[in-house]
Structures are given as structure tokens and as C-alpha cells.
Design an enzyme around this catalytic site. Structure first.
Site, PDB file in Angstrom:
ATOM      1  N   GLU A 102      49.257  64.205  15.536  1.00 61.66           N
ATOM      2  CA  GLU A 102      50.618  64.484  16.018  1.00 61.66           C
ATOM      3  C   GLU A 102      51.289  63.286  16.696  1.00 61.66           C
ATOM      4  O   GLU A 102      51.795  63.372  17.811  1.00 61.66           O
ATOM      5  CB  GLU A 102      50.611  65.692  16.975  1.00 61.66           C
ATOM      6  CG  GLU A 102      51.973  66.338  17.090  1.00 61.66           C
ATOM      7  CD  GLU A 102      51.971  67.651  17.871  1.00 61.66           C
ATOM      8  OE1 GLU A 102      51.449  68.647  17.338  1.00 61.66           O
ATOM      9  OE2 GLU A 102      52.475  67.662  18.993  1.00 61.66           O
ATOM     10  N   HIS A 127      58.888  75.937  19.060  1.00 62.61           N
ATOM     11  CA  HIS A 127      57.792  76.104  20.013  1.00 62.61           C
ATOM     12  C   HIS A 127      58.090  75.542  21.395  1.00 62.61           C
ATOM     13  O   HIS A 127      57.386  75.871  22.350  1.00 62.61           O
ATOM     14  CB  HIS A 127      56.502  75.479  19.470  1.00 62.61           C
ATOM     15  CG  HIS A 127      55.878  76.279  18.369  1.00 62.61           C
ATOM     16  ND1 HIS A 127      56.528  76.554  17.185  1.00 62.61           N
ATOM     17  CD2 HIS A 127      54.661  76.889  18.266  1.00 62.61           C
ATOM     18  CE1 HIS A 127      55.737  77.283  16.407  1.00 62.61           C
ATOM     19  NE2 HIS A 127      54.602  77.499  17.035  1.00 62.61           N
ATOM     20  N   HIS A 175      57.052  78.293  23.668  1.00 61.28           N
ATOM     21  CA  HIS A 175      55.892  78.242  24.560  1.00 61.28           C
ATOM     22  C   HIS A 175      56.300  78.526  26.008  1.00 61.28           C
ATOM     23  O   HIS A 175      55.559  79.182  26.752  1.00 61.28           O
ATOM     24  CB  HIS A 175      55.227  76.863  24.502  1.00 61.28           C
ATOM     25  CG  HIS A 175      54.195  76.757  23.428  1.00 61.28           C
ATOM     26  ND1 HIS A 175      53.735  75.551  22.956  1.00 61.28           N
ATOM     27  CD2 HIS A 175      53.527  77.702  22.724  1.00 61.28           C
ATOM     28  CE1 HIS A 175      52.844  75.771  22.010  1.00 61.28           C
ATOM     29  NE2 HIS A 175      52.693  77.059  21.845  1.00 61.28           N
ATOM     30  N   LYS A 188      51.240  73.173   5.681  1.00 58.84           N
ATOM     31  CA  LYS A 188      50.595  72.709   6.921  1.00 58.84           C
ATOM     32  C   LYS A 188      49.558  71.628   6.618  1.00 58.84           C
ATOM     33  O   LYS A 188      49.500  70.602   7.300  1.00 58.84           O
ATOM     34  CB  LYS A 188      49.952  73.877   7.668  1.00 58.84           C
ATOM     35  CG  LYS A 188      49.200  73.374   8.905  1.00 58.84           C
ATOM     36  CD  LYS A 188      49.209  74.269  10.087  1.00 58.84           C
ATOM     37  CE  LYS A 188      48.615  73.522  11.281  1.00 58.84           C
ATOM     38  NZ  LYS A 188      48.455  74.343  12.458  1.00 58.84           N
ATOM     39  N   ARG A 248      53.822  65.462  12.424  1.00 56.49           N
ATOM     40  CA  ARG A 248      53.231  66.772  12.723  1.00 56.49           C
ATOM     41  C   ARG A 248      54.044  67.561  13.760  1.00 56.49           C
ATOM     42  O   ARG A 248      53.959  68.784  13.828  1.00 56.49           O
ATOM     43  CB  ARG A 248      51.781  66.600  13.193  1.00 56.49           C
ATOM     44  CG  ARG A 248      51.106  67.943  13.426  1.00 56.49           C
ATOM     45  CD  ARG A 248      49.625  67.867  13.647  1.00 56.49           C
ATOM     46  NE  ARG A 248      49.073  69.202  13.834  1.00 56.49           N
ATOM     47  CZ  ARG A 248      47.807  69.509  13.784  1.00 56.49           C
ATOM     48  NH1 ARG A 248      46.916  68.575  13.542  1.00 56.49           N
ATOM     49  NH2 ARG A 248      47.394  70.751  13.963  1.00 56.49           N
ATOM     50  N   GLU A 270      56.112  82.555  12.033  1.00 54.79           N
ATOM     51  CA  GLU A 270      55.596  81.219  11.677  1.00 54.79           C
ATOM     52  C   GLU A 270      55.872  80.904  10.203  1.00 54.79           C
ATOM     53  O   GLU A 270      56.075  79.753   9.831  1.00 54.79           O
ATOM     54  CB  GLU A 270      54.098  81.101  11.962  1.00 54.79           C
ATOM     55  CG  GLU A 270      53.714  81.136  13.439  1.00 54.79           C
ATOM     56  CD  GLU A 270      53.970  79.823  14.210  1.00 54.79           C
ATOM     57  OE1 GLU A 270      54.444  78.834  13.626  1.00 54.79           O
ATOM     58  OE2 GLU A 270      53.701  79.827  15.430  1.00 54.79           O
ATOM     59  N   ARG A 307      29.024  67.405  23.147  1.00 58.45           N
ATOM     60  CA  ARG A 307      29.981  66.494  22.480  1.00 58.45           C
ATOM     61  C   ARG A 307      30.356  66.923  21.065  1.00 58.45           C
ATOM     62  O   ARG A 307      30.828  66.134  20.265  1.00 58.45           O
ATOM     63  CB  ARG A 307      29.466  65.049  22.449  1.00 58.45           C
ATOM     64  CG  ARG A 307      29.274  64.465  23.821  1.00 58.45           C
ATOM     65  CD  ARG A 307      29.390  62.966  23.810  1.00 58.45           C
ATOM     66  NE  ARG A 307      29.262  62.456  25.143  1.00 58.45           N
ATOM     67  CZ  ARG A 307      28.123  62.084  25.693  1.00 58.45           C
ATOM     68  NH1 ARG A 307      27.005  62.141  25.000  1.00 58.45           N
ATOM     69  NH2 ARG A 307      28.107  61.650  26.931  1.00 58.45           N
ATOM     70  N   LYS A 333      43.639  71.727  15.673  1.00 61.37           N
ATOM     71  CA  LYS A 333      43.994  71.758  17.098  1.00 61.37           C
ATOM     72  C   LYS A 333      43.169  72.838  17.769  1.00 61.37           C
ATOM     73  O   LYS A 333      43.102  73.968  17.281  1.00 61.37           O
ATOM     74  CB  LYS A 333      45.470  72.109  17.280  1.00 61.37           C
ATOM     75  CG  LYS A 333      46.412  70.931  17.193  1.00 61.37           C
ATOM     76  CD  LYS A 333      47.809  71.368  17.630  1.00 61.37           C
ATOM     77  CE  LYS A 333      48.816  70.277  17.422  1.00 61.37           C
ATOM     78  NZ  LYS A 333      50.195  70.729  17.708  1.00 61.37           N
ATOM     79  N   HIS A 349      52.584  85.423  20.309  1.00 61.85           N
ATOM     80  CA  HIS A 349      53.020  84.044  20.079  1.00 61.85           C
ATOM     81  C   HIS A 349      54.231  83.985  19.124  1.00 61.85           C
ATOM     82  O   HIS A 349      55.236  83.339  19.411  1.00 61.85           O
ATOM     83  CB  HIS A 349      51.844  83.235  19.522  1.00 61.85           C
ATOM     84  CG  HIS A 349      52.197  81.822  19.199  1.00 61.85           C
ATOM     85  ND1 HIS A 349      52.504  80.906  20.179  1.00 61.85           N
ATOM     86  CD2 HIS A 349      52.333  81.173  18.014  1.00 61.85           C
ATOM     87  CE1 HIS A 349      52.801  79.750  19.612  1.00 61.85           C
ATOM     88  NE2 HIS A 349      52.702  79.881  18.293  1.00 61.85           N
ATOM     89  N   ASN A 353      56.068  72.129  15.372  1.00 63.55           N
ATOM     90  CA  ASN A 353      56.414  72.752  16.655  1.00 63.55           C
ATOM     91  C   ASN A 353      57.856  73.246  16.687  1.00 63.55           C
ATOM     92  O   ASN A 353      58.369  73.556  17.765  1.00 63.55           O
ATOM     93  CB  ASN A 353      56.203  71.747  17.800  1.00 63.55           C
ATOM     94  CG  ASN A 353      54.754  71.358  17.934  1.00 63.55           C
ATOM     95  OD1 ASN A 353      53.869  72.189  17.738  1.00 63.55           O
ATOM     96  ND2 ASN A 353      54.495  70.103  18.244  1.00 63.55           N
TER      97      ASN A 353
END
Ligand code: GLY
Length: 334
Positions: free
Chosen positions: A201, A212, A216, A191, A205, A160, A96, A118, A231, A209
Site C-alpha cells: 500500500e 473507508h 472506519h 483485488k 492499493r 464492498e 516470527r 493485511k 463493516h 480504501n
């Protein structure tokens, strides 16, 4: 940071360091020396996005177990975005959650992937489909790592940086190979400010993206071909699509897209991009995996102007298709 780091390391019941086969020969012994690690358990995995999966996570969990890692163990993630995403995920789920620190070795990691909490792995064909929000105890940004990056990796990071330029600070729209190091701290600042306002998010936030949504989908599709993209390369294509959509749907000035198209050949100069009309349908299918989607229509982050992003913008699929065709045409004649 270094005092804090020393106490985090000395208080851990056991220290593990995760890296990949590309980074290890250059930086593993150096980093262990520099962090004063004497008996850290090394976990060296195969590099690249195709190994950012559950099998690799299981391997990490098994190593932690074999060495009796308890809740007070520490995992240090030394590498690019794949390592920090994957290592963060393994650490945040093992028993956990155990502590972890990110030591990004790529430009993209330093300004984006390693910060903001993330974590994730690719699953079921989609990028980052399984993951957690879990903050590292620290992120160590050391520009010394940039020495061993090839230009392709730097360009991937520059994409980026330009993203931060579009969403927050026009000064970042002039980054290039000569000046990028002086802009790393500003990207981190942008950021961190956005993540502090909206860590999970729920709204703001999402602007991170930008580029993206298509990016993606293009990246996931290209991973199944002989021409995988980094990426940032996929994000370059995605930003071009998003700028074109912003022009059509949000009144963005055409000069913003034109200026970006001047940088486009530089950003993709080391990439092998093989996209044609036949790729449009598969890319459209990957769009349905996007975590921002609510219903049938894809949701985009678009720009009204530089520094004025808007999120949750529904775009008709036919318009997205046209954007994709526009991107493919620009890539083909760059
Ligand atoms: N890379 C986008 C984010 O961290 O939210």
C-alpha cells in the site's frame, strides 16, 4: 488448490483451526471433515469486532504455545473478516511467523478481508491500528458458506462489491441479492491485481480504501454505542461521504451519487443506524487515527469518474464535516 492444500496440511507439524462461536456450530466439524483434519486443535473465540483485540490474540498465542506449536505449525482461519484479520496477525507474529490459510465464511471475507495479506487488530480505540502484511498460504473460497449468512451480512458484502464497481468495473454497480454470487470471482480478480502491483500500500492499493476513511471512523465510533455497524454498513456511509466529496472536489458527475443513493436504502435495510449531529465531532476525532493521514488534513480516496479513483487527496476538515452532515441527513430520511 486442493492438492496444494493437502500437502500444506500434511507437511505441517501441527494444525490449529481458529473460528468463532457463531461459525463453529454450523461449519467447524464440516470444514474439518472436508479438509481431512483429524487432530486439529480447535480455538473457538467470541464473535464480533469487539473481540478483535490483543487479549484475544494472547489467547491464541497461549493455545499455540500450550500445544508446542513450532515454526512449522499451520493455523487455519475459518470465519469472517474479524477471524482472518486476527488469526493472520496471531500467526504472522507467533515465533516470527507460522503458516496460515484463510477460509472465509462471509461474502465480505471472500471478496476482500481474506485476500491481500493485511492482518490486524483494533487498538487504542482505532480499527486495525496494529497489524502486519503477511500473505496466507492459500485462501479457500467456497460459496457453500453463504447459505448460513443472514441478509444483513450479505448487504455488508455487497457494499464492498460496489466499492470495486466504483474504483474498477462499472458492471459491479448493479449487484444485488439475486446476482451477487456470479460477481465474487471478478471482485477477487480486481483485488489480486491491485495487491500484486502494490502489496504494501505505497500507492495504488490505497484505492481499495475508497469509502473507508469516513467508514472506519463511523465504524469505530458506532462500536462505542449501542448501535454498532457491520463493516460494510459503515463503508456504505463512508462511500456516500466520499462520493459527495468527489462531487465537490474532483468534478464527479452528480448522477453517480444519485444512483448510489437509490441503492443506499437496500444496503442499510437490515442495519440500525442511529446517527445525529452529536456524532459528528466524535467521528471527526476518529479520522485522526486513519493510517493514510500524513499531516493534519485527512487524506481521502476520491473519484474523478467511475473507474478513475485518485488517492492521497487532502480534504479540508470543514468540508469533511459537511460531508458527514450530508450522510447523516440521508440516513435519517432513508
Ligand atoms: N481492504 C483493503 C485492502 O486490503 O487493502
Amino acid at each position: 488448490m486442493f492438492d496444494k492444500l493437502n500437502s500444506i496440511i500434511s507437511e505441517a507439524s501441527k494444525v490449529f483451526i481458529l473460528t468463532d462461536e457463531n461459525v463453529a456450530p454450523f461449519w467447524l466439524p464440516e470444514t474439518e471433515y472436508w479438509l481431512g483434519l483429524k487432530n486439529a486443535v480447535e480455538i473457538v473465540i467470541q464473535p464480533d469486532e469487539k473481540h478483535k483485540n490483543l487479549q484475544t490474540v494472547q489467547r491464541i498465542w497461549k493455545t499455540l504455545m500450550r500445544h508446542h506449536a513450532d515454526r512449522n505449525a499451520l493455523l487455519i482461519n475459518l470465519g469472517g473478516g474479524v477471524i482472518t484479520d486476527l488469526g493472520g496477525f496471531a500467526a504472522s507474529t507467533y515465533k516470527r511467523g507460522i503458516k496460515f490459510i484463510n477460509v472465509p465464511t462471509t461474502l465480505l471475507g471472500m471478496i476482500d478481508a481474506a485476500i491481500g495479506g493485511k492482518t490486524g487488530i483494533d487498538f487504542g480505540g482505532g480499527k486495525n491500528q496494529i497489524g502486519t502484511f503477511a500473505e496466507p498460504l492459500g485462501v479457500i473460497v467456497n460459496p457453500v458458506f453463504l447459505q448460513t449468512l443472514d441478509e444483513r451480512e450479505i448487504f455488508s458484502g455487497l457494499a464492498e462489491m460496489l466499492k470495486y464497481g466504483f474504483i474498477a468495473d462499472a458492471n459491479l454497480l448493479n449487484v444485488n441479492l439475486e446476482n451477487y454470487q456470479q460477481h465474487i470471482a471478478r471482485c477477487d480478480e480486481i483485488k489480486r491485481e491491485i495487491v500484486a502491483t502494490d502489496p504494501k500500500e505505497k500507492g495504488l492499493r490505497k484505492v481499495l480504501n475508497f469509502g473507508h476513511t469516513l467508514g472506519h471512523a463511523i465504524e469505530s465510533h458506532c462500536l462505542t454505542t449501542d448501535y454498532p455497524l457491520l463493516h460494510g454498513e459503515a463503508v456504505t456511509l463512508g462511500m456516500q461521504g466520499a462520493l459527495w466529496l468527489s462531487l465537490k472536489q474532483c468534478g464527479l458527475q452528480g448522477s453517480v451519487l444519485q444512483n448510489f443513493e437509490n441503492q443506499f436504502p437496500m444496503l442499510l435495510s437490515e442495519a440500525e443506524v442511529q446517527l445525529s449531529e452529536a456524532d459528528v465531532d466524535p467521528i471527526m476525532n476518529y479520522l485522526s487515527f486513519d493510517k493514510k493521514n500524513k499531516g493534519e488534513k485527512p487524506q481521502f480516496v476520491l473519484l474523478e469518474a467511475i473507474g478513475k479513483p485518485i488517492w492521497d487527496v487532502e480534504v479540508d476538515k470543514d468540508l469533511v464535516r459537511q460531508a458527514m452532515r450530508y450522510v447523516i441527513q440521508k440516513v435519517s430520511c432513508r
